[in-house]
Design an enzyme around this catalytic site. Structure first.
Site, PDB file in Angstrom:
ATOM      1  N   GLU A 197       2.616   1.167 -11.766  1.00 25.53           N
ATOM      2  CA  GLU A 197       1.975   2.459 -13.161  1.00 25.53           C
ATOM      3  C   GLU A 197       3.959   2.349 -13.983  1.00 25.53           C
ATOM      4  O   GLU A 197       4.649   3.626 -13.495  1.00 25.53           O
ATOM      5  CB  GLU A 197       2.192   3.287 -12.410  1.00 25.53           C
ATOM      6  CG  GLU A 197       0.262   3.772 -12.165  1.00 25.53           C
ATOM      7  CD  GLU A 197       0.997   5.329 -11.021  1.00 25.53           C
ATOM      8  OE1 GLU A 197       1.417   5.861 -10.949  1.00 25.53           O
ATOM      9  OE2 GLU A 197      -0.869   5.670 -10.522  1.00 25.53           O
ATOM     10  N   GLU A 317      -6.189   1.260  -8.594  1.00 27.21           N
ATOM     11  CA  GLU A 317      -6.913   2.678  -7.765  1.00 27.21           C
ATOM     12  C   GLU A 317      -7.525   3.639  -8.633  1.00 27.21           C
ATOM     13  O   GLU A 317      -7.760   3.096  -9.658  1.00 27.21           O
ATOM     14  CB  GLU A 317      -4.934   3.409  -7.623  1.00 27.21           C
ATOM     15  CG  GLU A 317      -3.596   3.014  -7.186  1.00 27.21           C
ATOM     16  CD  GLU A 317      -2.761   3.687  -6.963  1.00 27.21           C
ATOM     17  OE1 GLU A 317      -2.786   4.716  -7.752  1.00 27.21           O
ATOM     18  OE2 GLU A 317      -1.257   3.245  -6.650  1.00 27.21           O
TER      19      GLU A 317
END
Length: 584
Positions: A197, A317
């Site tokens: 991220e 994810e």
């Protein structure tokens, strides 16, 4: 098990480490025999299950990883060690259980900046690096593919790149140099992910952020490839900015792939659903058409931009953001529909999925699933669709029982039967089915309500031609009853007789009709963050976060929406830290 390329027509049938017969290409078997002979002669390094032969192409490696699981909040935990965020130390048995539950890969997030020495060497604590390698090796020994990911470093120090460019780049380079060197001889069933991220603080805008991420990904690629060994063709995984599936993010990543021109690359993104549904805010209590379209659009963009270009994709994810608190933030049936549909979209667009689990799904000491029904739906979605329905709860008011309808979502399946325990109900007599409309007559509901005691009185199970069955709770309930109360902004609870009902959401408005509390753009507040039902104590808690954004002295009208359809109002007034609440 690690799969192999179906190269050529000559193949031998051999027995895998766990005793399962598998068909492997002749070249794979000969390679394995050669490796064994070399090890016997003392000429080879450590042997791993993956050394028996991983697929040659990045696309086949990524496909062989489906499905995957995340070892979250562990080696990535910020603190003294891997137990800092409440999870136990990883054991080899845990990874064995992960494999037994059908997973073929595990993503191992690690946070390393906190364990590194000063510049210019940024030496990773050898104890930490040894532990990371130990866990990686355990996973490989279980025939699991491994995706090693540099994790919370993204917001702990790499995010400072706009203002500390040289320092961040130097540390990032040294971090991956050390990881690349440590794992250079590990099999290609180990993959590396550059950064989790990616995000940047104090940038001049997204143009700069795209350029910085491209620089990090390029540096990561150069460092790993130049380290030699099996890193020369190891599959490397690159994220979009924020690991987001927005079109601009995907397009920028394609540019990076084009520049690198390396066939052993894969892309990654994360997906946690349509935000109002994912956290239960703004009235997003249901997996409705809007929430479903958000899933459809995300996977369509990923497929059309990446997969269709031959770039393999890993959903590194996925889950629901409300799970960060607990899985009860989203109603059970609605969450099941989300995971059923997400699995379908991933499967049909060719995306490998890796379930985010920070310890709330698989119990890491009992090795059982905390929500077996949820895992059954997730695991079923890896291979097939399941029928669902408009709801999984039917509320019956004692003394006023009427027929009710439930809309079946067949999802390409065929309805088979409806049962109560081991007793199969008779269509046309016990219930009616017209198209996808299931009608539960008053006579059936009256019978199922039993004594009329509040709460679940029975469970009906709808079965379909494939997939997992759908459970419908029959719940005896009456209109809830609220009561006046006093308290403080730190601890205020609305006395509530739920009478079998369940709270879905809460609105908050001032007397002039304007929205009150956090997220002032909507009257519907965020479940569990601003309010939370507590059936055990007979209260609805109003959190300090709610009162923190409520005008002092201004009455706030709360509207509670229950799953039965009941709607009740309650007024609260904050005076400093004191709160009074009255019915109506």
């Amino acid at each position: 098990m690690a799969s192999a390329d179906a190269g050529g027509t000559d193949a031998l049938r051999v027995t895998a480490r766990k005793g399962t017969p598998v068909k492997r290409p002749l070249w794979t078997c000969l390679t394995a025999l050669a490796a064994t002979a070399a090890l016997t002669a003392g000429l080879a390094g450590p042997a791993y299950a993956g050394d028996r032969g991983a697929p040659k192409s990045a696309a086949k490696v990524v496909a062989a990883m489906q499905p995957g699981w995340n070892l979250g909040n562990t080696l990535d935990a910020v603190g003294a060690d891997e137990t800092a965020w409440g999870n136990p130390r990883v054991t080899k048995k845990l990874l064995s259980e992960v494999e037994k539950n059908g997973f073929r890969s595990v993503r191992i997030p690690v946070t390393l900046g906190q364990h590194e020495g000063p510049a210019p060497d940024y030496t990773i604590d050898p104890v930490v690096l040894d532990r990371v390698e130990e866990v990686v090796d355990w996973a490989l020994d279980e025939d699991l593919y491994v995706l090693l990911d540099l994790h919370h470093d993204s917001w702990m120090w790499t995010n400072a790149m706009p203002t500390q460019h040289d320092e961040v780049l130097a540390q990032f380079t040294r971090t991956w140099e050390q990881l690349a060197q440590r794992f250079r001889d590990h099999p290609r069933t180990l993959l590396f992910e550059s950064i989790n991220e990616p995000q940047f603080a104090g940038s001049t805008g997204e143009a700069q952020e795209y350029a910085l991420l491209d620089e990090l990904n390029d540096t990561f690629h150069q460092v790993v490839r130049s380290s030699g060994g099996k890193n020369a063709d190891r599959v490397l995984v690159l994220p979009t900015l924020h690991t987001d599936s927005g079109q601009a993010r995907l397009d920028e990543l394609v540019t990076t792939f084009t520049e690198l021109a390396d066939p052993n690359l894969a892309a990654t993104f994360h997906y946690y659903g349509y935000w109002p549904f994912s956290v239960n805010v703004a009235g997003g209590t249901r997996f409705d058409a809007t929430a479903q379209q958000d899933v459809t659009d995300a996977f369509a963009r990923v497929h059309d931009t990446l997969v269709a270009r031959g770039i393999p994709v890993i959903l590194g994810e996925y889950g629901l953001l409300g799970f960060d608190r607990h899985t009860g933030t989203i109603e059970q049936g609605e969450k099941l529909k989300f995971f059923e549909y997400l699995g379908y979209q991933a499967r049909t667009t060719g995306v490998t999925t890796m379930l985010w689990d920070n310890g709330q799904h698989l119990d890491r000491t009992a090795y059982t699933w905390r929500d077996p029904e949820l895992f059954a739906q997730i695991s079923s979605s890896w291979k097939k669709r399941s029928g669902t329905a408009s709801t999984d709860q039917v509320f019956v008011r004692p003394g006023a029982v009427t027929e009710q309808t439930v809309t079946l979502n067949l999802n390409g399946t065929k309805f088979r039967d409806l049962s109560l325990g081991k007793h199969k109900l008779k269509q046309g007599k016990d219930y009616q089915l017209a198209g996808s409309t299931l009608t539960l007559p008053a006579a059936l509901l009256q019978r199922l309500s039993g004594t009329g005691a509040y709460g679940t009185s029975a469970e009906l199970v709808a079965r379909f031609s494939q997939g997992v069955p759908w459970t419908i709770e029959i719940v005896n309930a009456d209109t809830p009853v609220l009561a006046d109360a006093t308290g403080t902004t730190d601890a205020f609870a609305v006395p509530t007789q739920f009478r079998g009902d369940r709270l879905a959401t809460m609105e908050a408005r001032y007397l002039d009709g304007s929205n009150a509390g956090p997220h002032s753009w909507t009257s519907f507040k965020e479940f569990d963050v601003t309010f939370a039902p507590d059936q055990a104590t007979g209260t609805i808690l109003l959190r300090p976060a709610f009162f923190a954004e409520v005008t002092d002295g201004a009455p706030v009208v709360l509207t509670f929406h229950f799953w039965s359809g009941a709607v009740l109002q309650y007024t609260v007034v904050r005076s400093g830290t004191a709160v009074t609440g009255t019915v109506g």
